[in-house]
Write a protein that holds these residues in place. Sequence first.
Motif, PDB file in Angstrom:
ATOM      1  N   LYS A 129       0.811  -1.217   0.000  1.00  0.00           N
ATOM      2  CA  LYS A 129       0.000   0.000   0.000  1.00  0.00           C
ATOM      3  C   LYS A 129       0.847   1.272   0.000  1.00  0.00           C
ATOM      4  CE  LYS A 129      -3.964  -2.031   2.421  1.00  0.00           C
ATOM      5  NZ  LYS A 129      -4.723  -2.045   3.703  1.00  0.00           N
ATOM      6  N   THR A 179      -3.505 -14.450  -4.239  1.00  0.00           N
ATOM      7  CA  THR A 179      -4.082 -13.153  -3.878  1.00  0.00           C
ATOM      8  C   THR A 179      -2.997 -12.078  -3.809  1.00  0.00           C
ATOM      9  OG1 THR A 179      -5.844 -14.211  -2.602  1.00  0.00           O
ATOM     10  CG2 THR A 179      -5.387 -11.896  -2.115  1.00  0.00           C
ATOM     11  N   PHE A 221      -0.071  -6.910  -8.910  1.00  0.00           N
ATOM     12  CA  PHE A 221      -0.419  -6.452 -10.259  1.00  0.00           C
ATOM     13  C   PHE A 221      -1.300  -5.205 -10.179  1.00  0.00           C
ATOM     14  CE2 PHE A 221      -0.127 -11.040 -12.098  1.00  0.00           C
ATOM     15  CZ  PHE A 221       1.243 -10.998 -11.943  1.00  0.00           C
ATOM     16  N   GLU A 222      -2.236  -5.217  -9.238  1.00  0.00           N
ATOM     17  CA  GLU A 222      -3.166  -4.086  -9.090  1.00  0.00           C
ATOM     18  C   GLU A 222      -2.446  -2.820  -8.638  1.00  0.00           C
ATOM     19  OE1 GLU A 222      -5.947  -5.686  -6.330  1.00  0.00           O
ATOM     20  OE2 GLU A 222      -7.128  -6.752  -7.858  1.00  0.00           O
ATOM     21  N   ASN A 223      -1.253  -3.000  -8.048  1.00  0.00           N
ATOM     22  CA  ASN A 223      -0.467  -1.860  -7.582  1.00  0.00           C
ATOM     23  C   ASN A 223       0.742  -1.602  -8.473  1.00  0.00           C
ATOM     24  OD1 ASN A 223      -1.438  -0.786  -4.703  1.00  0.00           O
ATOM     25  ND2 ASN A 223      -1.896  -2.975  -4.848  1.00  0.00           N
ATOM     26  N   ASN A 224       0.609  -1.989  -9.744  1.00  0.00           N
ATOM     27  CA  ASN A 224       1.588  -1.663 -10.803  1.00  0.00           C
ATOM     28  C   ASN A 224       2.920  -2.403 -10.711  1.00  0.00           C
ATOM     29  OD1 ASN A 224      -0.214   0.295 -11.947  1.00  0.00           O
ATOM     30  ND2 ASN A 224       0.369   1.695 -10.299  1.00  0.00           N
ATOM     31  N   SER A 274       5.142  -5.417 -11.980  1.00  0.00           N
ATOM     32  CA  SER A 274       5.184  -6.301 -13.147  1.00  0.00           C
ATOM     33  C   SER A 274       5.854  -7.620 -12.795  1.00  0.00           C
ATOM     34  CB  SER A 274       5.960  -5.632 -14.287  1.00  0.00           C
ATOM     35  OG  SER A 274       5.359  -4.409 -14.652  1.00  0.00           O
ATOM     36  N   LYS A 298      -1.925 -11.095  -7.292  1.00  0.00           N
ATOM     37  CA  LYS A 298      -2.954 -10.259  -7.902  1.00  0.00           C
ATOM     38  C   LYS A 298      -2.888  -8.829  -7.345  1.00  0.00           C
ATOM     39  CE  LYS A 298      -7.967  -9.826  -8.473  1.00  0.00           C
ATOM     40  NZ  LYS A 298      -9.302 -10.385  -8.109  1.00  0.00           N
ATOM     41  N   THR A 299      -2.692  -8.724  -6.026  1.00  0.00           N
ATOM     42  CA  THR A 299      -2.589  -7.401  -5.390  1.00  0.00           C
ATOM     43  C   THR A 299      -1.396  -6.629  -5.930  1.00  0.00           C
ATOM     44  OG1 THR A 299      -3.600  -8.253  -3.366  1.00  0.00           O
ATOM     45  CG2 THR A 299      -2.401  -6.189  -3.183  1.00  0.00           C
TER      46      THR A 299
END
Length: 235
Positions: free
Chosen positions: A153, A196, A202-205, A207, A199-200
Amino acid sequence: MQLFYNPNLDNTTIDFTFSEEESKHIIRVLRKKEDDILTITNGKGLLLTSKITIANPKKCTAVILNSKEKEPSRSWIHLAVAPTKNNDRFEWFLEKATEIGINEITPIVCENSERKVIKQERMEKVIQSAMKQSLQTFLPKFNPIISYKEFIKKEHNGQLFIAHCEETEKIDLSKKAEKQKNTTILIGPEGDFSTTEIKTAFENNFSPVSLGENRLRTETAAVVACTTLSIINQV
């Protein structure tokens, strides 16, 4: 050359008194005497040349003869690594990463982590020892242990990578990373990141990247990542 470390020194320092532990090591173990030359760094790029003025094993003092400032690296390499179950392996990683030239390390606790507590002070001493042994003037920043959720985060600048073991499309780190760019890379625990967590990321950029065809232990993967990024920045 024997390198000593004290974070409180700067380029205005005129003289310096070593701790009792270091004084004993200098006089009793290294057998240094008055007028012998010692080199000290503050871990922030400053290298000081000093001369012993009082060769006392309980209170060795030295006068600063000259100093020089080394330029910091133009890029920042930050590894977020899950501590290994075997503490010795994690210390080995810290030592090798410091020798290679890492800038920052953050221990992270993941869903599959088997070790969730580390001894901060001990780890910092391992890093300090490796810095002195490899004659470097910049001490890597070692952050307190943090959960993966909290770390992901935070605001992260530059190139963001995650090295995981799931069979998905990944580009080799040596081909994906760009030279002279700040980089943060995530290295998971022995049981890898959870689906999970990936995936998190990836969602936070972050790679996905590969560190090669072989499946690596956590500490090996971290050293490979550090080495790869260091080589890219030197080319």
